[in-house]
Design an enzyme around this catalytic site. Structure first.
Site, PDB file in Angstrom:
ATOM      1  N   PHE B  74     -32.912 -55.148  20.930  1.00  0.00           N
ATOM      2  CA  PHE B  74     -33.486 -56.531  20.700  1.00  0.00           C
ATOM      3  C   PHE B  74     -34.302 -57.033  21.840  1.00  0.00           C
ATOM      4  O   PHE B  74     -35.105 -57.892  21.670  1.00  0.00           O
ATOM      5  CB  PHE B  74     -32.244 -57.365  20.401  1.00  0.00           C
ATOM      6  CG  PHE B  74     -31.416 -57.936  21.755  1.00  0.00           C
ATOM      7  CD1 PHE B  74     -30.579 -56.840  22.345  1.00  0.00           C
ATOM      8  CD2 PHE B  74     -31.474 -59.202  22.277  1.00  0.00           C
ATOM      9  CE1 PHE B  74     -30.013 -57.217  23.594  1.00  0.00           C
ATOM     10  CE2 PHE B  74     -30.642 -59.459  23.334  1.00  0.00           C
ATOM     11  CZ  PHE B  74     -30.254 -58.519  24.222  1.00  0.00           C
ATOM     12  N   VAL B 116     -27.530 -53.402  24.445  1.00  0.00           N
ATOM     13  CA  VAL B 116     -28.808 -52.906  24.390  1.00  0.00           C
ATOM     14  C   VAL B 116     -29.509 -53.095  22.864  1.00  0.00           C
ATOM     15  O   VAL B 116     -30.528 -53.383  22.695  1.00  0.00           O
ATOM     16  CB  VAL B 116     -29.055 -51.215  24.698  1.00  0.00           C
ATOM     17  CG1 VAL B 116     -30.243 -50.945  24.356  1.00  0.00           C
ATOM     18  CG2 VAL B 116     -28.822 -51.297  26.263  1.00  0.00           C
ATOM     19  N   GLU B 117     -28.498 -52.870  22.060  1.00  0.00           N
ATOM     20  CA  GLU B 117     -28.973 -52.483  20.501  1.00  0.00           C
ATOM     21  C   GLU B 117     -29.003 -54.055  20.030  1.00  0.00           C
ATOM     22  O   GLU B 117     -30.283 -54.629  19.837  1.00  0.00           O
ATOM     23  CB  GLU B 117     -27.827 -51.825  19.767  1.00  0.00           C
ATOM     24  CG  GLU B 117     -27.883 -50.436  20.147  1.00  0.00           C
ATOM     25  CD  GLU B 117     -26.680 -49.573  19.401  1.00  0.00           C
ATOM     26  OE1 GLU B 117     -26.084 -50.108  19.062  1.00  0.00           O
ATOM     27  OE2 GLU B 117     -26.582 -48.498  19.809  1.00  0.00           O
ATOM     28  N   MET B 118     -28.285 -54.985  19.917  1.00  0.00           N
ATOM     29  CA  MET B 118     -28.554 -56.369  19.286  1.00  0.00           C
ATOM     30  C   MET B 118     -27.969 -57.357  20.280  1.00  0.00           C
ATOM     31  O   MET B 118     -28.500 -58.292  19.861  1.00  0.00           O
ATOM     32  CB  MET B 118     -27.725 -56.336  17.757  1.00  0.00           C
ATOM     33  CG  MET B 118     -28.209 -55.657  16.895  1.00  0.00           C
ATOM     34  SD  MET B 118     -27.548 -55.571  15.256  1.00  0.00           S
ATOM     35  CE  MET B 118     -28.724 -56.636  14.268  1.00  0.00           C
TER      36      MET B 118
END
Lengths: 601, 309
Positions: B74, B116-118
């Site tokens: 994101f 890191v991802e969302m």
């Protein structure tokens, strides 16, 4: 009383509720030992055990190469987890269960972990074992292609490879430390051969060797894993759970048994209570019946008595009626006599007046004058002319004539009055006859005269009590009326008024007489009001005023107003009464319909 | 045990047919929930800054992946591992490369809060979704208790369970339609089995049901270089020495669409990936023809997701 009753009801309701609650509680508790739940859980545990066994079996099959894929090793875990979760619902809040279940979970987790490792290692071992013959063959092919196949080192190499292949296969079926060591040393030997090889055979030997060492490495791992997996006491933990469950079930059974006993005791107690209540009901029913019977008997007696009493009362009433009638008759008689007495008084007075007049009559003077004339019959002329007495005689005679004329007129007047009084007496007697039901005799009369007559008939009473009579008599036309009845009513009303005034001392005793005529929808109405300012009428007596036998006087018989009302009713009229209360006077109104006769004057 | 063995032998005969089984036809047990999940799958509000949704990395039009070695989170940071496809994820025995999630719900739970991802917080997601008018009706239709963390995860998981890809040509072949594969593809399947690929890539998902060390027959990571923490694989989950470099064997379903390959995205093509597998997992040498046949066979594993992929 109602409060006590309500309290008792509340007490009874509370008691009933408590009993019901106790009953429900015991029932629920006795159902706790319900086996179906237990057997369901036992079934669940069996299933767990079965799935676990199947899992182990599938592991072995994978090891043996019968199972071609590992899905069958994944699925049991899913099923196991689901079963365990269902079991958890049953066991959660039981302290002992937590430990046993924890051990079970640890066992499953450990087994899962080992199976995962087994899959990884088994697949490698399998691949290498399956590939080893091909790899050995590849070495031969490559060496042959290399053109060194006939060389001594090549032969030894191929022999070694084949031997190692055999050793590895044997080892894979019956792994021992000796064999492992031998294969290991052979691997080193093979390494020694390699330096004599060209790159291509070298590579194929490397591949073969690496797979042999893979087998050597993985075989014990897989074996160890299989042993460990078999050693995981999942089944034992399931048995633990089973035992726990059965213990709990036994305990629950015992408890339920106990509660069932309590339930039985309670039921017996309730039955006893019911019996007691039934006995009570029967007893009170008997009492009620007895009381009812007694009541019926009493009622019958009472009814008989009431009947008797009613009969007595009726007799008494008729007797009373007779008495009243007699008294009424007496009243009428005394009334008549009284009235007649009154009138007789007038007659007496008239007679006295006439007597006096007669005694004092100047007729004697006439006789003297006639005697004088007789004396002087011979010389009547001379006597009249010369004699002093003779000369005055004509004047005297003239005077005497006047006097005698006046005398005669007065006497005639008196005689007229007397005649009228006698007529009244006749009327009074006729009134009595009217009570006896004589048909009414309607004659055209002057109201004013009638009122005056009634006053005259009460003249004695009125004079005796010094009652002022005030007349407000409108000049009304002569109307046809039952004279004697109307007179009777008026005499009574005036007499009552006079009597009501007897006790009045603080004010001028007054009787007010008013007559009027009014037109209404149903014709002409004559209204004669006799008002007094006497003792008045109490409110409570108002309604009974005209009732036969009602009187407020000591010597009264309660017949007068009753007969008046009756008479008025017979004439189509009524007597109305009004009083503002005790000592506020009273007004009696005689209302009579009058037919203004066509030929009436 | 012998009895059990004998009793189950008819089933045995059936399972021996082939080590790979067709993808079961996708069933949608709760359409209302799946619909909520579909919306959430494309919902950028699941991420901390409303930039990325699940679909950002898991593009269903390209095999459920984004084609990158490492996806972009994101905030523009690269993820630690290559994005695995969501297609047939429901058939995997565990989720993520290192298998740290036992269920799809756990996987969803982790991704949304992954820094890191969302980079979001579930509390925020629940609040945002609860406030979003367009979710009111679908969620009320699907869940009696409305928007909760559990319900959102369940909705997404339900949706993911619908993302299976049945009816690939290979599955048609497995069901008895020999003509579904060409001769070369059939030969490729035979090689796939002979060389031992099948040892790990088996079952309905052609993988995804076990762990395996990356580099059984050689040290892959030494060869590749640049060791990362993620390379430790399952060790990060269990801490067991034996789990170092161990990863979940990925499914080969739709593998032709999901390049690049491996947890590090190091293999850009299937040929490359097959090469590396031969080298480090099988420890064998195969002819170009054989490898090409295997790649051809892998191409037949592409299934259908409401239409051909």
């Amino acid at each position: 009383m109602p409060r006590v009753q309500r309290k008792r009801w509340m007490f009874v309701s509370a008691g009933g509720l408590a009993l019901a609650a106790l009953l429900a509680f015991l029932y629920v508790q006795s159902q706790r030992g319900d086996d179906s739940n237990y057997y369901e859980n036992v079934g669940l545990l069996r299933q767990l055990k079965q799935v676990d066994a199947q899992w182990e079996l599938d592991v072995l099959r994978s090891r043996m190469g019968i199972n071609a894929d590992y899905d069958s090793l994944v699925n049991p875990l899913v099923t196991l987890t689901q079963l365990r979760d269902r079991l958890q619902d049953v066991l959660t809040h039981r302290e002992r269960a937590v430990g046993v279940e924890g051990a079970f979970n640890v066992a499953i987790a450990e087994k899962t972990r080992l199976v995962e490792h087994f899959k990884s290692h088994n697949s490698i071992l399998h691949n290498s074992l399956a590939f080893l013959p091909t790899a050995a063959n590849d070495v031969g092919v490559v060496v042959a292609r290399d053109g060194n196949a006939e060389g001594p080192s090549a032969r030894r190499l191929l022999a070694d490879v084949n031997e190692m292949l055999l050793l590895s296969m044997v080892y894979s079926h019956a792994p021992t430390a000796d064999k492992a060591a031998e294969i290991q040393s052979r691997l080193y030997d093979l390494d020694a051969h390699e330096k004599y090889l060209s790159p291509e055979p070298h590579q194929s030997v490397d591949i073969f060797a690496s797979h042999v060492s893979t087998v050597l490495r993985e075989q014990p791992v897989v074996s160890e894993l299989l042993k460990s997996i078999a050693a995981i006491p999942v089944a034992a933990r399931v048995d633990d759970l089973d035992q726990l469950l059965s213990e709990e079930q036994q305990q629950a059974d015992r408890r339920a048994q106990e509660y069932r006993r309590y339930l039985l005791i309670l039921a017996v107690a309730l039955a006893a209570l019911l019996l007691y209540a039934a006995v009570n009901v029967v007893r009170s029913h008997a009492i009620i019946n007895r009381v009812n019977r007694e009541l019926h008997a009493t009622n019958a007696t009472l009814e008989r008595r009431v009947e008797e009493r009613t009969r007595d009362l009726r007799a008494a009433q008729s007797e009373l009626l007779t008495t009243a009638r007699r008294a009424g008759m007496a009243e009428i008689a005394s009334n008549v006599l009284h009235n007649v007495g009154n009138v007789l008084n007038s007659v007496n007075i008239s007679a006295g007046v006439i007597g006096t007049r007669m005694r004092e009559s100047k007729v004697e003077g006439l006789a003297k004058a006639v005697g004088l004339l007789n004396e002087h019959a011979a010389d009547l002329g001379a006597f009249l002319a010369d004699d002093e007495r003779g000369r005055r005689l004509p004047g005297y005679l003239n005077k005497l004539v006047t006097i005698l004329e006046a005398e005669r007129r007065g006497t005639l007047d008196e005689l007229g009055a007397m005649t009228k009084s006698i007529d009244h007496i006749k009327d009074i007697v006729a009134t009595q006859q009217s009570y006896a039901g004589t048909a009414s005799v309607v004659e055209v009369i002057q109201i004013q005269d009638l009122v005056e007559d009634a006053l005259r008939m009460n003249a004695g009473k009125l004079a005796r009590h010094q009652i002022a009579v005030i007349r407000d008599l409108a000049p009304l036309p002569a109307v046809p009326l039952d004279k004697s009845r109307v007179l009777q009513i008026l005499v009574n009303l005036i007499s009552n008024a006079a009597q009501a005034l007897e006790g009045v001392a603080d004010r001028t005793r007054q009787v007010f007489l008013r007559s009027s005529m009014a037109s209404a929808a149903d014709g002409q109405w004559l209204r004669i009001v006799v008002t007094d300012n006497g003792e008045g009428i109490k409110e409570e007596n108002m309604a009974r005023l005209f009732v036969h036998g009602f009187t407020t006087r000591k010597t009264g018989h309660g017949f007068g107003l009753h007969s008046c009302a009756l008479a008025a009713k017979e004439m189509g009229g009524a007597i109305l009464v009004h009083s503002d209360g005790p000592s506020r006077g009273a007004a009696f109104t005689l209302e009579l319909p009058v037919a203004l006769a066509k030929g009436a004057p | 045990m012998v009895i059990a063995l004998l009793a189950s032998s008819p089933a045995l005969a059936q399972s021996l047919d082939e080590p790979i089984r067709p993808v079961p036809p996708s069933a949608v047990p709760a359409p209302a929930r799946a619909e909520v999940g579909r919306r959430l799958f494309n919902e950028v509000r699941l991420s901390g800054n409303a930039r990325v949704s699940c679909a950002s990395c898991h593009d269903l039009r390209s095999g459920g992946v984004d084609g990158r070695d490492h996806s972009i989170g994101f905030e523009g940071k690269a993820t630690a591992v290559n994005t695995p496809t969501v297609l047939n994820a429901a058939l995997n025995f565990k989720q993520f490369w290192n298998g740290r999630a036992d269920s799809l719900e756990a996987q969803i739970n982790a991704v949304v809060e992954d820094p890191v991802e969302m980079g979001s917080k579930w509390a925020d997601v629940v609040r945002l979704i609860a406030q979003a008018p367009e979710y009111q009706v679908p969620i009320r239709n699907a869940y009696a208790d409305g928007v909760t963390k559990a319900n959102l995860q369940n909705a997404l998981a339900t949706y993911l369970r619908t993302l299976t890809t049945p009816n690939s040509r290979f599955d048609q072949y497995l069901r008895g339609n020999r003509a579904a594969l060409s001769d070369e593809e059939r030969a490729g399947y035979t090689k796939f089995k002979q060389y031992g690929c099948i040892a790990c890539h088996q079952g309905a998902n052609v993988g995804g049901n076990m762990f395996q060390k990356f580099g059984v027959m050689g040290d892959y990571f030494a060869k590749r270089g640049n060791p990362t923490k993620a390379d430790l694989g399952r060790y990060l989950v269990t801490g067991e020495e034996a789990d170092k470099y161990v990863f979940k064997v990925p499914s080969l379903r739709n593998v032709a669409l999901t390049a690049p390959y491996f947890h590090d995205g190091s293999a850009k093509t299937l040929d490359e990936a097959v090469d590396i597998m031969f080298r480090y997992q099988l420890g064998r040498v195969a002819s170009k023809e054989d490898k090409s046949a295997i790649v051809k066979f892998l191409g037949t594993l592409t299934g259908e997701l409401s239409g051909p992929l």
